[in-house]
Design a protein around this motif. Structure first.
Motif, PDB file in Angstrom:
ATOM      1  N   VAL A  33     -11.341  17.581  28.432  1.00 39.93           N
ATOM      2  CA  VAL A  33     -10.684  18.506  29.366  1.00 39.93           C
ATOM      3  C   VAL A  33     -11.068  19.945  29.049  1.00 39.93           C
ATOM      4  O   VAL A  33     -11.359  20.735  29.962  1.00 39.93           O
ATOM      5  N   ALA A  34     -11.095  20.309  27.783  1.00 41.19           N
ATOM      6  CA  ALA A  34     -11.482  21.678  27.403  1.00 41.19           C
ATOM      7  C   ALA A  34     -12.920  21.966  27.810  1.00 41.19           C
ATOM      8  O   ALA A  34     -13.222  23.059  28.309  1.00 41.19           O
ATOM      9  N   ALA A  35     -13.809  20.993  27.624  1.00 37.85           N
ATOM     10  CA  ALA A  35     -15.201  21.191  28.027  1.00 37.85           C
ATOM     11  C   ALA A  35     -15.305  21.331  29.545  1.00 37.85           C
ATOM     12  O   ALA A  35     -16.058  22.176  30.045  1.00 37.85           O
ATOM     13  N   TYR A  36     -14.564  20.527  30.272  1.00 36.12           N
ATOM     14  CA  TYR A  36     -14.570  20.604  31.732  1.00 36.12           C
ATOM     15  C   TYR A  36     -14.061  21.961  32.202  1.00 36.12           C
ATOM     16  O   TYR A  36     -14.642  22.587  33.087  1.00 36.12           O
ATOM     17  N   GLN A  37     -12.988  22.441  31.590  1.00 35.84           N
ATOM     18  CA  GLN A  37     -12.448  23.749  31.955  1.00 35.84           C
ATOM     19  C   GLN A  37     -13.433  24.863  31.637  1.00 35.84           C
ATOM     20  O   GLN A  37     -13.553  25.836  32.388  1.00 35.84           O
ATOM     21  N   GLU A  38     -14.164  24.711  30.548  1.00 34.08           N
ATOM     22  CA  GLU A  38     -15.179  25.697  30.181  1.00 34.08           C
ATOM     23  C   GLU A  38     -16.306  25.727  31.222  1.00 34.08           C
ATOM     24  O   GLU A  38     -16.781  26.796  31.592  1.00 34.08           O
ATOM     25  N   VAL A  39     -16.707  24.557  31.695  1.00 32.12           N
ATOM     26  CA  VAL A  39     -17.729  24.486  32.748  1.00 32.12           C
ATOM     27  C   VAL A  39     -17.224  25.145  34.020  1.00 32.12           C
ATOM     28  O   VAL A  39     -17.974  25.866  34.702  1.00 32.12           O
TER      29      VAL A  39
END
Length: 89
Positions: free
Chosen positions: A78-84
């Motif tokens: 989720v954190a990686a997705y939000q960063e993208v």
């Protein structure tokens, strides 16, 4: 940081380093499900007096660690997705 966080991070590191390239997400999910199935079988066995308390505690501890690992992986995804999503186009 408590010991459960450290253990979850350790298992997460082992899972991502050793297993992610060798097995797919489906296989990893199946392994998590197997851990929870063993915990459920141990509690049923304890209720019918076929499994001792130590076995139940071990199975439940393993299930707790697997759940913490799954939550940690989910949080990282989720954190990686939000960063993208925050990246400029």
């Amino acid at each position: 940081m408590n010991i459960n966080d450290i253990m979850a991070a350790s298992v997460y590191g082992q899972t991502t380093q050793q297993k992610s390239s060798a097995m797919g997400l489906k296989e990893l999910g199946a392994r998590f499900a197997a851990v929870f199935d063993r915990a459920e079988e141990a509690t049923r066995g304890f209720a019918t007096e076929h499994v001792d308390a130590q076995g139940v505690v071990e199975a439940l501890s393993e299930a707790e660690l697997a759940l913490q690992t799954a939550v940690t992986i989910r949080d990282r995804v989720v954190a990686a997705y939000q960063e993208v999503l925050r990246m400029p186009i």
